[in-house]
Design a protein around this motif. Structure first.
Motif, short mmCIF file in Angstrom:
data_model
loop_
_atom_site.label_atom_id
_atom_site.label_comp_id
_atom_site.label_asym_id
_atom_site.label_seq_id
_atom_site.Cartn_x
_atom_site.Cartn_y
_atom_site.Cartn_z
N THR A 174 0.84 -1.30 0.06
CA THR A 174 0.12 0.10 0.16
C THR A 174 0.73 1.29 -0.02
O THR A 174 0.19 2.46 -0.38
CB THR A 174 -0.89 -0.12 1.26
N GLN A 175 2.25 1.08 0.39
CA GLN A 175 2.94 2.32 0.59
C GLN A 175 4.04 2.19 -0.45
O GLN A 175 4.83 3.38 -0.64
CB GLN A 175 3.72 2.45 1.97
N ARG A 180 -0.40 -2.92 -9.42
CA ARG A 180 -1.73 -3.79 -9.30
C ARG A 180 -2.44 -3.14 -8.32
O ARG A 180 -3.74 -3.14 -8.22
CB ARG A 180 -1.53 -5.31 -9.10
N TYR A 181 -1.81 -3.04 -6.95
CA TYR A 181 -2.46 -2.35 -5.96
C TYR A 181 -3.39 -1.04 -6.39
O TYR A 181 -4.20 -0.68 -6.23
CB TYR A 181 -1.67 -2.17 -4.78
N ASN A 182 -2.24 -0.34 -7.19
CA ASN A 182 -2.82 1.07 -7.65
C ASN A 182 -4.10 0.91 -8.52
O ASN A 182 -4.91 1.92 -8.50
CB ASN A 182 -1.77 1.79 -8.30
N THR A 183 -4.08 -0.06 -9.36
CA THR A 183 -5.26 -0.32 -10.06
C THR A 183 -6.47 -0.45 -9.57
O THR A 183 -7.34 0.03 -9.75
CB THR A 183 -4.88 -1.48 -11.09
N LEU A 184 -6.44 -1.34 -8.36
CA LEU A 184 -7.55 -1.91 -7.72
C LEU A 184 -8.10 -0.78 -6.95
O LEU A 184 -9.02 -0.38 -6.55
CB LEU A 184 -7.22 -3.07 -6.69
N LYS A 185 -7.07 0.12 -6.31
CA LYS A 185 -7.45 1.34 -5.35
C LYS A 185 -8.12 2.20 -6.30
O LYS A 185 -8.93 2.90 -5.82
CB LYS A 185 -6.14 1.95 -4.74
N THR A 186 -7.69 2.32 -7.70
CA THR A 186 -8.62 3.15 -8.53
C THR A 186 -10.15 2.94 -8.65
O THR A 186 -11.01 3.64 -8.61
CB THR A 186 -7.90 3.19 -9.79
N ARG A 187 -10.25 1.38 -8.63
CA ARG A 187 -11.55 1.03 -8.83
C ARG A 187 -12.22 1.31 -7.58
O ARG A 187 -13.45 1.58 -7.61
CB ARG A 187 -11.74 -0.54 -9.04
N LEU A 188 -11.64 1.17 -6.14
CA LEU A 188 -12.26 1.42 -4.99
C LEU A 188 -12.43 2.93 -4.98
O LEU A 188 -13.51 3.03 -4.43
CB LEU A 188 -11.32 0.99 -3.74
N ASP A 189 -11.68 3.72 -5.41
CA ASP A 189 -11.73 5.07 -5.11
C ASP A 189 -12.81 5.55 -5.83
O ASP A 189 -13.63 6.42 -5.35
CB ASP A 189 -10.52 5.84 -5.40
N ALA A 190 -13.01 5.04 -7.22
CA ALA A 190 -14.17 5.61 -8.01
C ALA A 190 -15.47 4.76 -7.56
O ALA A 190 -16.50 5.87 -7.56
CB ALA A 190 -13.93 4.62 -9.25
N LEU A 191 -15.39 3.78 -7.07
CA LEU A 191 -16.64 3.38 -6.37
C LEU A 191 -17.32 4.10 -4.97
O LEU A 191 -18.21 4.64 -4.92
CB LEU A 191 -16.62 1.85 -5.91
N ASP A 192 -16.12 4.51 -4.17
CA ASP A 192 -16.25 5.41 -3.15
C ASP A 192 -16.79 6.74 -3.74
O ASP A 192 -17.74 7.24 -2.89
CB ASP A 192 -15.05 5.57 -2.31
#
Length: 282
Positions: A174-175, A180-192
């Motif tokens: 995460t840090q 791959r984490y950044n890609t999934l985080k983009t999906r989560l951030d977009a959903l949030d």
């Protein structure tokens, strides 16, 4: 298990995608074979499914023996991931056999992960979820398996569960700079973001009324990303890049790069938009 030329691909090549397979080339008249065979069977039982033993009678299957250049028996070839990875000839003592096997056999968490990936390839998402969760129960720090689990949960629209799993990832993921984490985080951030945004049509109206409203344009891009409408999202993100690279610390370009990863299954789209982004930056 005995195999033949007709069943070798299924019994060995395909099976080794799930767990290592040791192929014992032997013959009934071979004295050393009668010592090695039972020892291999004992170890297969001891390892409780973490690897498989398959036997080839060279008298009945000369084509297989010739293909693997078996000149002396007993001869053992180890397969993993659908290909031969190691071998030995003759009878080894049990300690050396265990060392040979231990170099091949993944730990239990990795074995569960391998089965999960195989299930995903077969479209068996429920089976994959079960084995990913089993892998993480065995090794809570197994980030690769957790990233796979997050991706499956997002595909199943289990956003809250995916978010909880993301919180359990190690700091090195995460840090750090993990694509791959950044890609999934983009999906989560977009959903949030999408959960708290006005309806998409209202955002579209706001952007049409004021094309320079970059906040509304970025909100609209997030709403579109959450719906996996990547191409229209990229349109708005590129417009942000063209209008103001400093907006939210260059968020337009950075989000475009993450969308490229999200849309990796559509290489033609990604290639076209990479060219458009490159042109806008020059």
């Amino acid at each position: 298990m005995n195999t033949s030329l007709a069943t070798f691909e299924k019994d060995v090549i395909d099976a080794s995608a799930l767990a290592p397979v040791l192929v014992d080339f032997w013959a009934p008249w071979c004295g050393p074979c009668t010592s090695l065979g039972p020892l291999l069977e004992k170890l297969e039982h001891d390892y409780a499914g973490r690897w498989r033993l398959v036997k080839v009678n060279v008298d009945e299957n000369p084509e297989l023996a010739a293909h693997f250049q078996v000149r002396s028996i007993p001869h053992v070839v180890a397969f993993s991931g659908g290909r031969p990875v190691d071998q030995f000839t003759g009878v080894l003592p049990e300690s050396q056999l265990r060392a040979f096997i231990d170099r091949l056999v993944p730990d239990p968490a990795q074995a569960e992960h391998r089965v999960a990936l195989h299930a995903l390839e077969a479209g068996q998402r429920d089976v994959a979820l079960e084995h990913l969760q089993a892998a993480l129960a065995l090794d809570p720090g197994f980030d690769e398996a957790r990233l796979d689990l997050i991706e499956v949960l997002l595909d199943e629209e289990r956003t809250d569960d995916a978010r909880r799993e993301a919180e359990l990832l190690s700091p090195k993921i995460t840090q750090g700079i993990d694509a791959r984490y950044n890609t999934l985080k983009t999906r989560l951030d977009a959903l949030d973001a999408a959960a708290d945004l006005p309806p998409t049509d209202a955002l579209e109206t706001a952007v049409t009324a004021d094309p320079g409203n970059l906040e509304a344009r970025f909100d609209l891009a997030n709403a579109l990303i959450a719906r996996r409408a990547y191409e229209p999202a990229l349109e708005h993100l590129l417009e942000i890049v063209k209008r103001d690279r400093t907006f939210r610390d260059d968020v337009g370009r950075k989000t475009m790069l993450s969308v490229f990863d999200l849309a990796a299954h559509r290489p033609e789209l990604v290639s076209a938009w990479r060219r458009r982004l490159s042109a806008a930056l020059n």
